[in-house]
Design an enzyme around this catalytic site. Sequence first.
Site, PDB file in Angstrom:
ATOM      1  N   HIS A 182       0.844  -1.322   0.196  1.00 45.15           N
ATOM      2  CA  HIS A 182       0.123  -0.025  -0.276  1.00 45.15           C
ATOM      3  C   HIS A 182       0.806   1.204  -0.070  1.00 45.15           C
ATOM      4  O   HIS A 182       1.528   1.810   0.997  1.00 45.15           O
ATOM      5  CB  HIS A 182      -0.795   0.009   1.421  1.00 45.15           C
ATOM      6  CG  HIS A 182      -1.735  -1.308   1.437  1.00 45.15           C
ATOM      7  ND1 HIS A 182      -3.082  -1.163   1.086  1.00 45.15           N
ATOM      8  CD2 HIS A 182      -1.436  -2.343   2.089  1.00 45.15           C
ATOM      9  CE1 HIS A 182      -3.729  -2.263   1.347  1.00 45.15           C
ATOM     10  NE2 HIS A 182      -2.651  -3.160   1.781  1.00 45.15           N
ATOM     11  N   PHE A 183       1.008   2.041  -0.965  1.00 46.24           N
ATOM     12  CA  PHE A 183       1.985   3.034  -1.270  1.00 46.24           C
ATOM     13  C   PHE A 183       1.313   4.379  -1.137  1.00 46.24           C
ATOM     14  O   PHE A 183       1.850   5.263  -1.424  1.00 46.24           O
ATOM     15  CB  PHE A 183       2.845   2.902  -2.410  1.00 46.24           C
ATOM     16  CG  PHE A 183       3.842   1.847  -2.679  1.00 46.24           C
ATOM     17  CD1 PHE A 183       4.417   1.456  -1.497  1.00 46.24           C
ATOM     18  CD2 PHE A 183       4.721   1.421  -3.654  1.00 46.24           C
ATOM     19  CE1 PHE A 183       5.423   0.693  -1.357  1.00 46.24           C
ATOM     20  CE2 PHE A 183       5.621   0.608  -3.601  1.00 46.24           C
ATOM     21  CZ  PHE A 183       6.294   0.161  -2.414  1.00 46.24           C
ATOM     22  N   ARG A 184       0.146   4.351  -0.802  1.00 44.44           N
ATOM     23  CA  ARG A 184      -0.725   5.698  -0.316  1.00 44.44           C
ATOM     24  C   ARG A 184      -0.790   6.789  -1.290  1.00 44.44           C
ATOM     25  O   ARG A 184      -1.212   8.025  -0.860  1.00 44.44           O
ATOM     26  CB  ARG A 184      -0.034   6.218   1.055  1.00 44.44           C
ATOM     27  CG  ARG A 184       0.230   5.323   2.154  1.00 44.44           C
ATOM     28  CD  ARG A 184      -0.878   4.674   2.396  1.00 44.44           C
ATOM     29  NE  ARG A 184      -0.880   3.922   3.659  1.00 44.44           N
ATOM     30  CZ  ARG A 184      -1.817   2.938   4.287  1.00 44.44           C
ATOM     31  NH1 ARG A 184      -2.872   2.581   3.602  1.00 44.44           N
ATOM     32  NH2 ARG A 184      -1.592   2.290   5.510  1.00 44.44           N
ATOM     33  N   ASN A 220      -6.560   0.655  -2.050  1.00 45.69           N
ATOM     34  CA  ASN A 220      -7.364   1.801  -1.131  1.00 45.69           C
ATOM     35  C   ASN A 220      -6.601   2.899  -1.003  1.00 45.69           C
ATOM     36  O   ASN A 220      -6.294   3.438   0.049  1.00 45.69           O
ATOM     37  CB  ASN A 220      -7.496   0.805   0.239  1.00 45.69           C
ATOM     38  CG  ASN A 220      -6.394   0.289   0.851  1.00 45.69           C
ATOM     39  OD1 ASN A 220      -5.411  -0.064  -0.032  1.00 45.69           O
ATOM     40  ND2 ASN A 220      -6.311   0.265   2.190  1.00 45.69           N
ATOM     41  N   HIS A 275      -8.988  -9.853   0.849  1.00 47.64           N
ATOM     42  CA  HIS A 275      -8.636  -9.789   2.566  1.00 47.64           C
ATOM     43  C   HIS A 275      -9.816 -10.393   3.224  1.00 47.64           C
ATOM     44  O   HIS A 275     -10.886  -9.735   3.191  1.00 47.64           O
ATOM     45  CB  HIS A 275      -8.442  -8.168   2.828  1.00 47.64           C
ATOM     46  CG  HIS A 275      -8.423  -7.814   4.147  1.00 47.64           C
ATOM     47  ND1 HIS A 275      -7.679  -6.968   4.712  1.00 47.64           N
ATOM     48  CD2 HIS A 275      -9.034  -8.303   5.444  1.00 47.64           C
ATOM     49  CE1 HIS A 275      -7.332  -7.074   5.957  1.00 47.64           C
ATOM     50  NE2 HIS A 275      -8.463  -7.610   6.358  1.00 47.64           N
ATOM     51  N   HIS A 295      -2.689 -12.329   2.880  1.00 49.32           N
ATOM     52  CA  HIS A 295      -2.153 -12.389   4.555  1.00 49.32           C
ATOM     53  C   HIS A 295      -2.760 -13.412   5.439  1.00 49.32           C
ATOM     54  O   HIS A 295      -3.490 -13.002   6.489  1.00 49.32           O
ATOM     55  CB  HIS A 295      -2.088 -10.841   5.114  1.00 49.32           C
ATOM     56  CG  HIS A 295      -3.261 -10.154   4.703  1.00 49.32           C
ATOM     57  ND1 HIS A 295      -4.501 -10.472   4.936  1.00 49.32           N
ATOM     58  CD2 HIS A 295      -3.232  -8.911   4.462  1.00 49.32           C
ATOM     59  CE1 HIS A 295      -5.491  -9.737   4.544  1.00 49.32           C
ATOM     60  NE2 HIS A 295      -4.549  -8.499   4.056  1.00 49.32           N
ATOM     61  N   ASP A 318       2.313  -6.701   2.799  1.00 46.68           N
ATOM     62  CA  ASP A 318       1.156  -5.834   3.353  1.00 46.68           C
ATOM     63  C   ASP A 318       1.704  -4.364   3.839  1.00 46.68           C
ATOM     64  O   ASP A 318       1.286  -3.913   4.705  1.00 46.68           O
ATOM     65  CB  ASP A 318       0.227  -6.465   3.975  1.00 46.68           C
ATOM     66  CG  ASP A 318      -1.166  -5.833   4.149  1.00 46.68           C
ATOM     67  OD1 ASP A 318      -1.498  -4.898   3.291  1.00 46.68           O
ATOM     68  OD2 ASP A 318      -1.920  -6.252   5.426  1.00 46.68           O
ATOM     69  N   HIS A 353       2.196   4.387   8.348  1.00 44.14           N
ATOM     70  CA  HIS A 353       1.436   5.471   8.760  1.00 44.14           C
ATOM     71  C   HIS A 353       2.382   6.407   9.430  1.00 44.14           C
ATOM     72  O   HIS A 353       3.642   5.950   9.669  1.00 44.14           O
ATOM     73  CB  HIS A 353       0.274   5.186   9.809  1.00 44.14           C
ATOM     74  CG  HIS A 353      -0.648   4.216   9.242  1.00 44.14           C
ATOM     75  ND1 HIS A 353      -1.711   4.674   8.430  1.00 44.14           N
ATOM     76  CD2 HIS A 353      -0.867   2.987   9.289  1.00 44.14           C
ATOM     77  CE1 HIS A 353      -2.370   3.765   8.161  1.00 44.14           C
ATOM     78  NE2 HIS A 353      -2.129   2.690   8.361  1.00 44.14           N
TER      79      HIS A 353
END
Length: 367
Positions: A64-66, A96, A178, A232, A303, A307
């Site tokens: 998840h590289f945002r 996401n 997921h 996962h 995964d 943050h």
Amino acid sequence: ARVSRLLIRNARIARPDGSVSEGDLLCEDGRIGGLGPAPGARADEEIDAQGKLLLPGVIDPQVHFREPGKEYKEGLASGSRAAVRGGVTSFLEMPNTDPSTTTQAALDDKLARAAKASVANYGFFIGATADNLDALNSAAPVCGIKIFMGASTGSLLVDKAEDLERIFAHGTRLIAVHAEDEARIRERKAQFKGRTDYAVHSEIRDNACALRATELVLALSKKYKRRLHILHLSTREEVELLRRDKPAWVTAEVIPNHLFLNTADYATQGARVQMNPPIRQPADNAALWAGLHDGAIDFIATDHAPHTLDEKRRPYPESPAGMPGVETSLPLLLTEMQAGRCTLAEIQKWMCWGPAAAYGIPNKGKI
């Protein structure tokens, strides 16, 4: 057109069967052009490996590289650099972001950003909502469809049986899930209301929560013979389920967090080890290792989900779930190899050619 050549001399070259051959490797325009001694070879760039181990690039099939939307946490530039620093030369990124990757337009935007910013090879998932079936089957290029059965933000939650069934029933693309049961999460949140210790996270989202969702998607995959990948895997019960009942078109992964961390780590790490699905018991760690060794679990992802530390310092349940990992997965596994817990052949299967085979990525994963 001129061919650009890179020559790596004096390497210990890892072969897929775990053997090591000593010698030189020549790359021509980014592809392996030759193996073995190359005494007179000329190259634009030469690296003396000085006897170090040369591995195929690791593929991290879940990050998840945002970007777009939360670049203050991570972007495609910083995430891909962290990846390469840790030996990961290709990644598959999750939908996401903000906005979510649920349309061709959002996918095109990500692809354009990656073309500019990424220093590693990349692929993107299209995210399932309750009503974007057309986009799921037509948006391109994608590595697969991602379904969040529990735990997601925005429109990406697909927890109703009829919506899940519709996605499985229509189309042929790989579906990556997921698997956590949203109804049980809500029920247990109410049950544990008032608890604000981080460790309660693993009680709310207990093993049954994961098992129930995995059983459901496995049943749907069998009903429609639909290519399924379970993201996962975190519990001993899920490993046992797949050991008993895993059709040829189903694969599963584990992340280092669930191999190396357990609920004892909340005492020192707090929200830093808060993630979905959560960390479990030592018995789950042991079962996941066993599942990797016997093939119930096919490969390793991270995964990677960063943050800021300020966000992680928030009290539970305001603290966000997720932690970074793209830069540390290969070092962790090589450390375990030195300790005798796995072999060089297994690392390549779990981190290089296994993900390439599962996602149909050509010319990757083996030297």
